[in-house]
Design a protein around this motif. Structure first.
Motif, PDB file in Angstrom:
ATOM      1  N   PRO A 339       0.778  -1.250   0.000  1.00  0.00           N
ATOM      2  CA  PRO A 339       0.000   0.000   0.000  1.00  0.00           C
ATOM      3  C   PRO A 339       0.803   1.290   0.000  1.00  0.00           C
ATOM      4  O   PRO A 339       0.255   2.343  -0.321  1.00  0.00           O
ATOM      5  N   LEU A 340       2.098   1.268   0.361  1.00  0.00           N
ATOM      6  CA  LEU A 340       2.817   2.533   0.520  1.00  0.00           C
ATOM      7  C   LEU A 340       2.876   3.378  -0.747  1.00  0.00           C
ATOM      8  O   LEU A 340       2.707   4.613  -0.678  1.00  0.00           O
ATOM      9  N   PRO A 341       3.104   2.794  -1.926  1.00  0.00           N
ATOM     10  CA  PRO A 341       3.107   3.636  -3.128  1.00  0.00           C
ATOM     11  C   PRO A 341       1.792   4.378  -3.331  1.00  0.00           C
ATOM     12  O   PRO A 341       1.785   5.536  -3.769  1.00  0.00           O
ATOM     13  N   LYS A 358       8.023  -2.483  -1.973  1.00  0.00           N
ATOM     14  CA  LYS A 358       7.980  -3.918  -1.711  1.00  0.00           C
ATOM     15  C   LYS A 358       7.415  -4.262  -0.340  1.00  0.00           C
ATOM     16  O   LYS A 358       7.247  -5.440  -0.014  1.00  0.00           O
ATOM     17  N   ILE A 359       7.130  -3.259   0.482  1.00  0.00           N
ATOM     18  CA  ILE A 359       6.617  -3.519   1.835  1.00  0.00           C
ATOM     19  C   ILE A 359       5.171  -4.008   1.740  1.00  0.00           C
ATOM     20  O   ILE A 359       4.300  -3.308   1.225  1.00  0.00           O
ATOM     21  N   THR A 360       4.927  -5.200   2.240  1.00  0.00           N
ATOM     22  CA  THR A 360       3.594  -5.789   2.140  1.00  0.00           C
ATOM     23  C   THR A 360       2.766  -5.483   3.383  1.00  0.00           C
ATOM     24  O   THR A 360       3.292  -5.129   4.447  1.00  0.00           O
ATOM     25  N   LEU A 361       1.455  -5.650   3.229  1.00  0.00           N
ATOM     26  CA  LEU A 361       0.552  -5.499   4.366  1.00  0.00           C
ATOM     27  C   LEU A 361       0.924  -6.493   5.465  1.00  0.00           C
ATOM     28  O   LEU A 361       0.882  -6.162   6.655  1.00  0.00           O
ATOM     29  N   ALA A 417       3.105   2.844  14.202  1.00  0.00           N
ATOM     30  CA  ALA A 417       2.817   3.549  12.956  1.00  0.00           C
ATOM     31  C   ALA A 417       2.616   2.587  11.796  1.00  0.00           C
ATOM     32  O   ALA A 417       1.774   2.817  10.920  1.00  0.00           O
ATOM     33  N   SER A 418       3.376   1.487  11.764  1.00  0.00           N
ATOM     34  CA  SER A 418       3.255   0.572  10.632  1.00  0.00           C
ATOM     35  C   SER A 418       1.943  -0.201  10.674  1.00  0.00           C
ATOM     36  O   SER A 418       1.278  -0.372   9.652  1.00  0.00           O
ATOM     37  N   ILE A 419       1.541  -0.671  11.876  1.00  0.00           N
ATOM     38  CA  ILE A 419       0.280  -1.419  11.931  1.00  0.00           C
ATOM     39  C   ILE A 419      -0.912  -0.487  11.732  1.00  0.00           C
ATOM     40  O   ILE A 419      -1.945  -0.883  11.203  1.00  0.00           O
ATOM     41  N   ASN A 420      -0.761   0.782  12.128  1.00  0.00           N
ATOM     42  CA  ASN A 420      -1.808   1.764  11.845  1.00  0.00           C
ATOM     43  C   ASN A 420      -1.987   1.950  10.342  1.00  0.00           C
ATOM     44  O   ASN A 420      -3.088   2.263   9.870  1.00  0.00           O
ATOM     45  N   MET A 421      -0.916   1.752   9.579  1.00  0.00           N
ATOM     46  CA  MET A 421      -0.998   1.848   8.122  1.00  0.00           C
ATOM     47  C   MET A 421      -1.973   0.818   7.553  1.00  0.00           C
ATOM     48  O   MET A 421      -2.525   1.000   6.458  1.00  0.00           O
ATOM     49  N   GLY A 422      -2.206  -0.273   8.312  1.00  0.00           N
ATOM     50  CA  GLY A 422      -3.196  -1.246   7.870  1.00  0.00           C
ATOM     51  C   GLY A 422      -4.559  -0.624   7.680  1.00  0.00           C
ATOM     52  O   GLY A 422      -5.352  -1.093   6.861  1.00  0.00           O
ATOM     53  N   GLY A 423      -4.854   0.441   8.430  1.00  0.00           N
ATOM     54  CA  GLY A 423      -6.139   1.110   8.278  1.00  0.00           C
ATOM     55  C   GLY A 423      -6.351   1.665   6.887  1.00  0.00           C
ATOM     56  O   GLY A 423      -7.480   1.678   6.379  1.00  0.00           O
ATOM     57  N   PHE A 424      -5.274   2.140   6.248  1.00  0.00           N
ATOM     58  CA  PHE A 424      -5.390   2.640   4.873  1.00  0.00           C
ATOM     59  C   PHE A 424      -5.828   1.524   3.937  1.00  0.00           C
ATOM     60  O   PHE A 424      -6.762   1.691   3.147  1.00  0.00           O
ATOM     61  N   ALA A 425      -5.153   0.372   4.031  1.00  0.00           N
ATOM     62  CA  ALA A 425      -5.473  -0.745   3.145  1.00  0.00           C
ATOM     63  C   ALA A 425      -6.880  -1.271   3.399  1.00  0.00           C
ATOM     64  O   ALA A 425      -7.617  -1.609   2.460  1.00  0.00           O
ATOM     65  N   SER A 427      -9.568   0.369   4.792  1.00  0.00           N
ATOM     66  CA  SER A 427     -10.578   1.334   4.382  1.00  0.00           C
ATOM     67  C   SER A 427     -10.658   1.438   2.869  1.00  0.00           C
ATOM     68  O   SER A 427     -11.749   1.518   2.282  1.00  0.00           O
ATOM     69  N   GLU A 428      -9.518   1.403   2.205  1.00  0.00           N
ATOM     70  CA  GLU A 428      -9.487   1.487   0.749  1.00  0.00           C
ATOM     71  C   GLU A 428     -10.168   0.288   0.115  1.00  0.00           C
ATOM     72  O   GLU A 428     -10.977   0.415  -0.818  1.00  0.00           O
ATOM     73  N   ALA A 429      -9.878  -0.919   0.620  1.00  0.00           N
ATOM     74  CA  ALA A 429     -10.446  -2.126   0.030  1.00  0.00           C
ATOM     75  C   ALA A 429     -11.956  -2.208   0.229  1.00  0.00           C
ATOM     76  O   ALA A 429     -12.692  -2.636  -0.663  1.00  0.00           O
ATOM     77  N   ALA A 430     -12.425  -1.784   1.419  1.00  0.00           N
ATOM     78  CA  ALA A 430     -13.846  -1.887   1.721  1.00  0.00           C
ATOM     79  C   ALA A 430     -14.641  -0.671   1.271  1.00  0.00           C
ATOM     80  O   ALA A 430     -15.873  -0.734   1.190  1.00  0.00           O
ATOM     81  N   GLY A 431     -13.959   0.436   0.996  1.00  0.00           N
ATOM     82  CA  GLY A 431     -14.645   1.638   0.540  1.00  0.00           C
ATOM     83  C   GLY A 431     -15.437   2.338   1.626  1.00  0.00           C
ATOM     84  O   GLY A 431     -16.385   3.072   1.325  1.00  0.00           O
ATOM     85  N   LYS A 432     -15.049   2.139   2.888  1.00  0.00           N
ATOM     86  CA  LYS A 432     -15.753   2.765   4.008  1.00  0.00           C
ATOM     87  C   LYS A 432     -14.746   3.193   5.069  1.00  0.00           C
ATOM     88  O   LYS A 432     -13.656   2.632   5.161  1.00  0.00           O
ATOM     89  N   PRO A 433     -15.134   4.161   5.915  1.00  0.00           N
ATOM     90  CA  PRO A 433     -14.260   4.540   7.026  1.00  0.00           C
ATOM     91  C   PRO A 433     -14.117   3.395   8.032  1.00  0.00           C
ATOM     92  O   PRO A 433     -15.005   2.552   8.175  1.00  0.00           O
TER      93      PRO A 433
END
Length: 601
Positions: A339-341, A358-361, A417-425, A427-433
């Protein structure tokens, strides 16, 4: 010259004392006892009404008018105290559902969101009553004599332990009746003076506040939060948990296979812990389920089952649970997603290090991203630095922008901070907050009561910890993993996902962290890291039991022992005392709960 300086000094003291001998300090004049201060907080009861009026709309919060705006179905309002609400009117007009947000406080609380629903009470009128998250900041000061008869002081903030760097102090009475408190030596010395007043108050300087705290003697009701159990409480004995309408079926510990004598010994030990100990055990709650039934529910230090507790980093568990629940519902979220890019592209930025692409979820959730982020405060994205510096950019972009210090997957570094980044992936995948997803995928199917959620400065839900959850609801998160993903016959997670999420990705050792043995022992306990979860072996006698857990600062725990169908949660107040709460697994699960099961069988 030395004699002359001493003579001059002596003359000065004599003159300052009005030509009388200096009065020596009086140790018997020390105001022994328990002293208390609490930050002034408004009531956390909220009555909210929204109504259509002749000239538009009006909103009333606890009897006061609030500013309100309606745009289509969206409702936004701001209360006089700074709280705000954002929600939506249902298409049939039956209710207004949204989030009440409390502002951050001077005592370190971030913005906090509470899901509320206003029901229609009449033509063009909706109303609700609810409780905000209580956000106290209390300080206790106990002045007492130690075993040798010398005066000592204990200073404690139950919510955070952030007022000073030491809890126990030597006490030196001063000639004017004030007290000097000191602890440590050299660069680690902490010392300050406590002034006495004629109003029977103590003036105590605390670095968090501009003005000294005016502390008064604690009432019996206030002292409950200081002691594990109030000194006047009856002897601690096991009680079967109360049957409530929250989804839990209850059973006695004996029915669940526990030896009651062992359980009573454990409860008595917890109830009689001395808060004055140099290594105080500040457990707030212990709940245990066996084979899907709640069998032990114990509270200490004034906590109870009706009070949501700060779960700190235990909130990291919502990452793998949300991913697993969404995957079970058919939403595509791949662990090899990078997700980082996309985070950087959303801000119009290029990837500044090819390794970030290359950093994976999976690596973000198992703390092996290689980003400059760990528990060391010198780390760019350490949690304190994230909250201090990440707001203007947004936490996701801030995290994606920090340097790399290792190749992805090469080293372990615990990183909020890195596990919080999971929230981006997610929310993006589900299309909801995240807040909506949490309600739909977790809170609603697991029959949660009131909960409150920590927000990032941009208003997004923080997925690295800090939510407030009822202890019984927290235990449900352990239970759905003990049961293979099921709650009350409803499947929340696939059995395969439960096994996958708790399967270790990397051993946490000095070698995998790149630390010296001494530095490692100051930062970590050995374990095996999975997706948020960590795996341990609990040794009881000649037997070893696999367990997996997620923990948080202070002694917040979710723990599962699959072989025994055992689910356990702890809440605690040993903040920044990992050397105490980090041993609760072995001390209580391995020392009492499992032995009670083995003896009871």
């Amino acid at each position: 010259m030395k004699f002359l300086r001493m003579a001059i000094a002596a003359s000065f003291l004599t003159l300052a004392a009005g030509n009388t001998a200096a009065t020596p300090p009086d140790p018997s004049n020390i105001p022994y006892g328990l002293w208390y201060w609490e930050d002034e907080l408004a009531s956390n009861d909220v009555d909210l009404t929204i109504a259509q009026a002749d000239l538009g709309w009006k909103a009333i919060v606890n009897g006061e008018d609030a500013s309100i705006r309606i745009a289509g179905q969206t409702v936004t309002l701001k209360a006089p105290g700074g709280d705000r609400f954002t929600g939506a009117i249902a298409t049939d007009g039956s209710r207004i559902t949204g989030y009440w947000v409390q502002p951050q406080t001077r005592t370190g609380y971030a913005e906090m969101a509470t899901r509320v629903a206003l029901e229609k009470t009449g033509n063009g009128q909706w109303a609700t009553a609810f409780k905000e998250q209580a956000r106290p900041f209390r300080v206790f000061l106990e002045l007492l004599e130690d075993e040798s008869g010398s005066p000592r002081a204990l200073l404690r903030n139950p919510e955070r332990n952030e007022i000073v760097r030491s809890a126990g102090f030597d006490v030196e009475p001063l000639t004017n009746g004030d007290l000097r408190l000191s602890s440590g030596s050299g660069d680690r010395m902490v010392a300050f003076e406590v002034a006495r007043s004629s109003q029977d108050t103590l003036s105590v300087p605390i670095r968090r506040f501009d003005e000294p705290l005016a502390m008064r003697r604690a009432s019996a009701e206030e002292a409950v939060a200081f002691y594990s159990r109030a000194p006047v409480s009856p002897p601690a004995e096991y009680q079967v948990p109360e049957q409530r309408d929250d989804g839990w079926d209850v059973a006695s510990a004996k029915e669940a296979g526990f030896d009651l004598e062992t359980i009573n010994t454990m409860i008595a030990r917890l109830a009689n812990r001395d808060p004055r100990s140099p290594r105080p055990n500040l457990m707030h709650s212990m709940l245990v389920a066996r084979s899907g039934k709640l069998v032990i529910e114990e509270y200490f230090h004034g906590y109870d089952g009706e009070t949501p507790h700060d779960i700190r980093s235990v909130g990291k568990v919502f990452n793998p649970i949300l991913i697993g629940a969404l995957r079970h519902d058919g939403v595509e979220i791949a662990l090899d997603d990078t997700p980082l890019p996309r985070v950087l592209a959303s801000a119009g930025l290029e990837v500044d290090d090819p390794r970030k692409a290359k950093i994976t979820l999976e690596q973000l959730l198992s703390f092996t991203s290689g980003l400059d982020c760990d528990v060391n405060r010198n780390s760019s994205a350490e949690e304190g630095n994230l909250w201090t510096n990440g707001g203007p950019l947004g936490f996701w972009r801030f995290t994606a922008s920090v340097p790399m210090v290792a190749d992805p997957g090469a080293l372990y570094a615990y990183c909020s901070a890195s596990i919080n980044m999971g929230g981006f992936a997610i929310s993006e995948a589900a299309g909801k907050p995240i807040l909506d997803l949490f309600h739909e995928q977790i809170a609603k199917p697991l029959q949660f009561g009131q909960y409150h959620w920590n927000l990032m400065p941009d208003g997004e839900a923080y997925l690295a910890g800090g939510a407030y959850i009822l202890p019984r609801d927290l235990l449900k998160l352990a239970e759905i993993h003990s049961s293979g993903g099921v709650w009350k016959s409803a499947r929340i997670l696939s059995r395969e996902w439960v096994e996958n999420a708790s399967k270790p990705r990397i051993a946490v050792t000095p070698e995998t962290t790149g630390m010296t043995k001494a530095a490692f022992e100051n930062a970590y306990f050995p374990s095996r890291q999975a997706l948020g979860w960590r795996e341990h072996d609990i040794v009881v006698g000649e037997r070893s039991f696999r367990s997996f857990e997620i923990t948080g600062n202070g002694g917040q725990y979710i723990l599962v022992v699959p072989e025994l169908e055992l689910s356990v949660i702890f809440n605690g107040g040993n903040y920044y005392m990992g050397y105490i709460w980090g041993r609760w697994r072995d001390e209580y699960v391995g020392g009492y709960l499992i032995p009670a099961l083995l003896k009871g069988q």
